[in-house]
Design an enzyme around this catalytic site. Sequence first.
Site, PDB file in Angstrom:
ATOM      1  CG  LEU A  71      -2.057  -1.010   1.221  1.00 44.47           C
ATOM      2  CD1 LEU A  71      -2.813  -0.962   2.545  1.00 44.47           C
ATOM      3  CD2 LEU A  71      -3.008  -0.771   0.063  1.00 44.47           C
ATOM      4  N   GLY A  72       2.052   1.186   0.600  1.00 45.62           N
ATOM      5  CA  GLY A  72       2.898   2.366   0.662  1.00 45.62           C
ATOM      6  C   GLY A  72       4.088   2.133   1.572  1.00 45.62           C
ATOM      7  CD  GLU A  77       9.025  -2.291   3.150  1.00 46.33           C
ATOM      8  OE1 GLU A  77       8.660  -3.456   3.440  1.00 46.33           O
ATOM      9  OE2 GLU A  77      10.037  -2.050   2.491  1.00 46.33           O
ATOM     10  CB  VAL A  78       1.462   0.419   4.927  1.00 47.15           C
ATOM     11  CG1 VAL A  78       0.038   0.018   5.292  1.00 47.15           C
ATOM     12  CG2 VAL A  78       2.038   1.349   5.993  1.00 47.15           C
ATOM     13  N   GLY A  93       7.148   4.470   4.088  1.00 49.84           N
ATOM     14  CA  GLY A  93       7.586   5.745   4.653  1.00 49.84           C
ATOM     15  C   GLY A  93       8.689   5.499   5.657  1.00 49.84           C
ATOM     16  N   GLY A  94       9.004   6.533   6.417  1.00 47.25           N
ATOM     17  CA  GLY A  94      10.085   6.454   7.384  1.00 47.25           C
ATOM     18  C   GLY A  94       9.822   5.477   8.514  1.00 47.25           C
ATOM     19  CG  MET A  95       7.323   6.155  11.436  1.00 45.34           C
ATOM     20  SD  MET A  95       8.560   5.933  12.729  1.00 45.34           S
ATOM     21  CE  MET A  95       7.646   4.942  13.886  1.00 45.34           C
ATOM     22  CG  ASP A 129       3.940  12.978  10.188  1.00 45.88           C
ATOM     23  OD1 ASP A 129       4.284  14.020   9.596  1.00 45.88           O
ATOM     24  OD2 ASP A 129       4.089  11.847   9.696  1.00 45.88           O
ATOM     25  CE  LYS A 157       3.763   2.869   9.896  1.00 41.49           C
ATOM     26  NZ  LYS A 157       3.235   4.094  10.492  1.00 41.49           N
TER      27      LYS A 157
END
Length: 166
Positions: free
Chosen positions: A18-19, A25-26, A21-23, A143, A41
């Site tokens: 799905l996406g 992968e989803v 980021g810094g925290m 955020d 996540k």
Amino acid sequence: MALQQGTRLGAYEIISPLGAGGMGEVYRARDTKLQRDVALKILPETMARDAQRMARFERDAQVLASLNHPNIAAIYVLEESNSIRALVMELVEGKTLAEKIVGEGSALPREHKGLPYEEALPIARQIAEALEYAHEHGVIHRDLKPANVKVTPEGTVKVLDFGLAK
């Protein structure tokens, strides 16, 4: 660490990415016990290996899991399988607020993009209600941005990604 379709983490089977980021992968995943799709996540290895950071993350996840509001995406469980740690969360269908503002696929010039007042006002109200609820429970998002807000096809707003919350 990209996971492939069909990979299993406990009761969860990866369907698609799905996406990222810094925290982490989803992924869209299937909860094979409850027969529902969820968002998974995957935490970065550096975070998962640091005991102090993981303890803080687990405390934060517990606090966020206690937030029960219709405009905040729910956290179901912290899963560990095959030395991979993942947050299992509510899967929210729809577009991000960023996609809605830019008008994904729109041929309009940038200065003509955005949301009409009639659409923006209910979205802003729902975001404010979610943040008010979180603040009343001692949680600050830290955020908030259009990419961390999803709008379902029915118009319900879900604030996502409390990964930097305090």
